[in-house]
Scaffold this active site. Sequence first.
Site, PDB file in Angstrom:
ATOM      1  CG  HIS A 111      -5.151  -3.272   2.377  1.00 22.96           C
ATOM      2  ND1 HIS A 111      -5.166  -2.502   1.730  1.00 22.96           N
ATOM      3  CD2 HIS A 111      -6.321  -4.394   2.287  1.00 22.96           C
ATOM      4  CE1 HIS A 111      -5.504  -3.004   0.681  1.00 22.96           C
ATOM      5  NE2 HIS A 111      -6.286  -3.699   0.632  1.00 22.96           N
ATOM      6  CD  GLN A 146      -8.115  -4.560  -2.217  1.00 20.64           C
ATOM      7  OE1 GLN A 146      -8.093  -4.278  -1.444  1.00 20.64           O
ATOM      8  NE2 GLN A 146      -9.433  -4.818  -2.660  1.00 20.64           N
ATOM      9  CB  CYS A 197      -2.054  -0.279   6.787  1.00 20.73           C
ATOM     10  SG  CYS A 197      -3.256  -0.528   5.398  1.00 20.73           S
ATOM     11  CB  CYS A 251      -1.248  -0.231   0.777  1.00 18.54           C
ATOM     12  SG  CYS A 251      -0.690   1.036   2.603  1.00 18.54           S
ATOM     13  CD  GLU A 252      -0.137   5.247  -3.836  1.00 11.91           C
ATOM     14  OE1 GLU A 252       0.687   4.745  -4.464  1.00 11.91           O
ATOM     15  OE2 GLU A 252      -1.108   6.281  -4.270  1.00 11.91           O
ATOM     16  CG  HIS A 253      -2.140   5.850   1.134  1.00 15.80           C
ATOM     17  ND1 HIS A 253      -3.259   4.956   0.621  1.00 15.80           N
ATOM     18  CD2 HIS A 253      -2.018   6.893   0.810  1.00 15.80           C
ATOM     19  CE1 HIS A 253      -3.642   5.246  -0.004  1.00 15.80           C
ATOM     20  NE2 HIS A 253      -3.565   6.416   0.193  1.00 15.80           N
ATOM     21  CG  HIS A 254      -0.423   2.901   5.616  1.00 15.70           C
ATOM     22  ND1 HIS A 254      -1.882   3.013   5.095  1.00 15.70           N
ATOM     23  CD2 HIS A 254      -0.455   4.219   6.637  1.00 15.70           C
ATOM     24  CE1 HIS A 254      -2.732   4.241   5.759  1.00 15.70           C
ATOM     25  NE2 HIS A 254      -2.316   3.724   7.039  1.00 15.70           N
TER      26      HIS A 254
HETATM   27 ZN    ZN Z   1      -2.378   1.030   4.145  1.00 13.39          ZN
END
Ligand code: ZN
Length: 151
Positions: free
Chosen positions: A109, A81, A111, A40-43
């Site tokens: 996920h 996703q 995250c 995941c690109e955020h976390h």
């Molecule tokens: Zn994430």
Amino acid sequence: MRYLTSGYKKDADQLLNGAMFDVAYDEMVIVKDIEVFSLCEHHMLPFFGKCHVAYIPNGKVIGLSKIPRLVDMYARRLQVQERLTTQIAETINAKISPKGVAVVIEAKHLCMIMRGVEKQNSTAVTSSMLGDFKDNQNTRNEFLNLLHNRS
Ligand SMILES: [Zn+2]
């Protein structure tokens, strides 16, 4: 990390080169339970699960083994996703102009599991439906029924 993001070095033309064939078959083609591992690109934490791909050919098919490789190419990037789902569907749509494409991803996920809401068993489900899968309820239902008949 280089391996996990190796999908940036590939492109769909190169991957599918020579693996698209003219065929008269016009029934639904489904490749289900393709394992997906992405970040995941955020976390920068993994998300992983299953991807199901279906399309209805319109004169052309893609070599079956190329579909999991296409999924991997987009999964081995920093992703969300929803975007991953759409990219797979749109690439198939662009390359062989089928009558319809459907992609469903079911993923867990880290995250969500390790931090934040700490929900251990929740699964995120995303779908992208194009052409007949979007416009025709029967086609969409046929696909969804085939996915849920897990024998
Ligand atoms: Zn994430």
